[in-house]
Design a protein around this motif. Structure first.
Motif, PDB file in Angstrom:
ATOM      1  N   PRO A   1      32.958 -51.658  28.112  1.00  0.00           N
ATOM      2  CA  PRO A   1      32.029 -52.743  27.802  1.00  0.00           C
ATOM      3  C   PRO A   1      31.336 -52.513  26.451  1.00  0.00           C
ATOM      4  O   PRO A   1      31.093 -51.358  26.083  1.00  0.00           O
ATOM      5  CB  PRO A   1      31.037 -52.709  28.948  1.00  0.00           C
ATOM      6  N   PRO A   2      31.016 -53.558  25.748  1.00  0.00           N
ATOM      7  CA  PRO A   2      30.406 -53.431  24.416  1.00  0.00           C
ATOM      8  C   PRO A   2      29.108 -52.629  24.401  1.00  0.00           C
ATOM      9  O   PRO A   2      28.809 -51.954  23.422  1.00  0.00           O
ATOM     10  CB  PRO A   2      30.143 -54.884  23.997  1.00  0.00           C
ATOM     11  N   VAL A   3      28.325 -52.663  25.466  1.00  0.00           N
ATOM     12  CA  VAL A   3      27.059 -51.944  25.483  1.00  0.00           C
ATOM     13  C   VAL A   3      27.283 -50.425  25.392  1.00  0.00           C
ATOM     14  O   VAL A   3      26.415 -49.699  24.915  1.00  0.00           O
ATOM     15  CB  VAL A   3      26.225 -52.318  26.737  1.00  0.00           C
ATOM     16  N   PRO A  68      34.975 -49.642  15.536  1.00  0.00           N
ATOM     17  CA  PRO A  68      33.948 -50.691  15.561  1.00  0.00           C
ATOM     18  C   PRO A  68      34.288 -51.891  16.457  1.00  0.00           C
ATOM     19  O   PRO A  68      33.398 -52.509  17.023  1.00  0.00           O
ATOM     20  CB  PRO A  68      33.849 -51.120  14.096  1.00  0.00           C
ATOM     21  N   ASN A  69      35.582 -52.207  16.611  1.00  0.00           N
ATOM     22  CA  ASN A  69      35.952 -53.344  17.461  1.00  0.00           C
ATOM     23  C   ASN A  69      36.064 -52.957  18.940  1.00  0.00           C
ATOM     24  O   ASN A  69      36.422 -53.785  19.776  1.00  0.00           O
ATOM     25  CB  ASN A  69      37.262 -53.961  16.985  1.00  0.00           C
ATOM     26  N   GLY A  70      35.781 -51.684  19.274  1.00  0.00           N
ATOM     27  CA  GLY A  70      35.807 -51.227  20.658  1.00  0.00           C
ATOM     28  C   GLY A  70      37.092 -50.542  21.078  1.00  0.00           C
ATOM     29  O   GLY A  70      37.180 -50.033  22.192  1.00  0.00           O
ATOM     30  N   ILE A 109      41.291 -45.554  30.336  1.00  0.00           N
ATOM     31  CA  ILE A 109      41.168 -46.947  30.771  1.00  0.00           C
ATOM     32  C   ILE A 109      39.872 -47.100  31.568  1.00  0.00           C
ATOM     33  O   ILE A 109      39.630 -46.359  32.527  1.00  0.00           O
ATOM     34  CB  ILE A 109      42.386 -47.376  31.622  1.00  0.00           C
ATOM     35  N   TYR A 110      39.054 -48.074  31.170  1.00  0.00           N
ATOM     36  CA  TYR A 110      37.713 -48.236  31.740  1.00  0.00           C
ATOM     37  C   TYR A 110      37.728 -48.372  33.253  1.00  0.00           C
ATOM     38  O   TYR A 110      36.898 -47.774  33.940  1.00  0.00           O
ATOM     39  CB  TYR A 110      37.029 -49.445  31.109  1.00  0.00           C
TER      40      TYR A 110
END
Length: 118
Positions: A1-3, A68-70, A109-110
């Motif tokens: 997730p971006p956070v 930067p793009n995750g 993998i998240y």
């Protein structure tokens, strides 16, 4: 997730955490064990996957970085299995077709990671 990578500190911490998980997954799966026959130069060698060993400090390193793009950039070594000067093709296929995908799925993998820790 971006956070989880929204600023530099979180990005470095996430990279360090993923490095630790990848390193431990290598050990758990036995992917860090080299094939060896003692005293024989033409015996089986290699066949292991290695990543930078984590330290007790959370520092910025190049083994696992969050772009930067995750996207995740993981740099590790796959030593091809060989006997003498010949690559053991079937063993190499097993590493790239089975071991490596399982390792990536388990550690990068998240959905496979503990969401509370990430």
């Amino acid at each position: 997730p971006p956070v989880s990578h929204q600023n530099k500190v979180r990005s470095v911490a996430l990279g360090d955490y993923l490095n630790r998980v990848f390193y431990q997954s290598c050990k758990d799966m036995g992917a860090d064990v080299k094939a060896r026959e003692a005293g024989n130069w033409n015996g089986p060698k290699g066949g292991d996957i290695e990543i930078s060993r984590p330290t007790q400090h959370v520092i910025e390193q190049s083994a696992v970085r969050i772009l930067p793009n995750g996207d995740i950039c993981a740099q590790f070594t796959v030593n091809l299995p060989a006997r003498g000067r010949s690559i053991l093709g079937y063993k190499a296929v097993q590493i790239f077709d089975q071991t490596l995908p399982q390792l990536v799925q388990k550690s990068l993998i998240y959905t496979s990671l503990d969401a509370n820790v990430v």
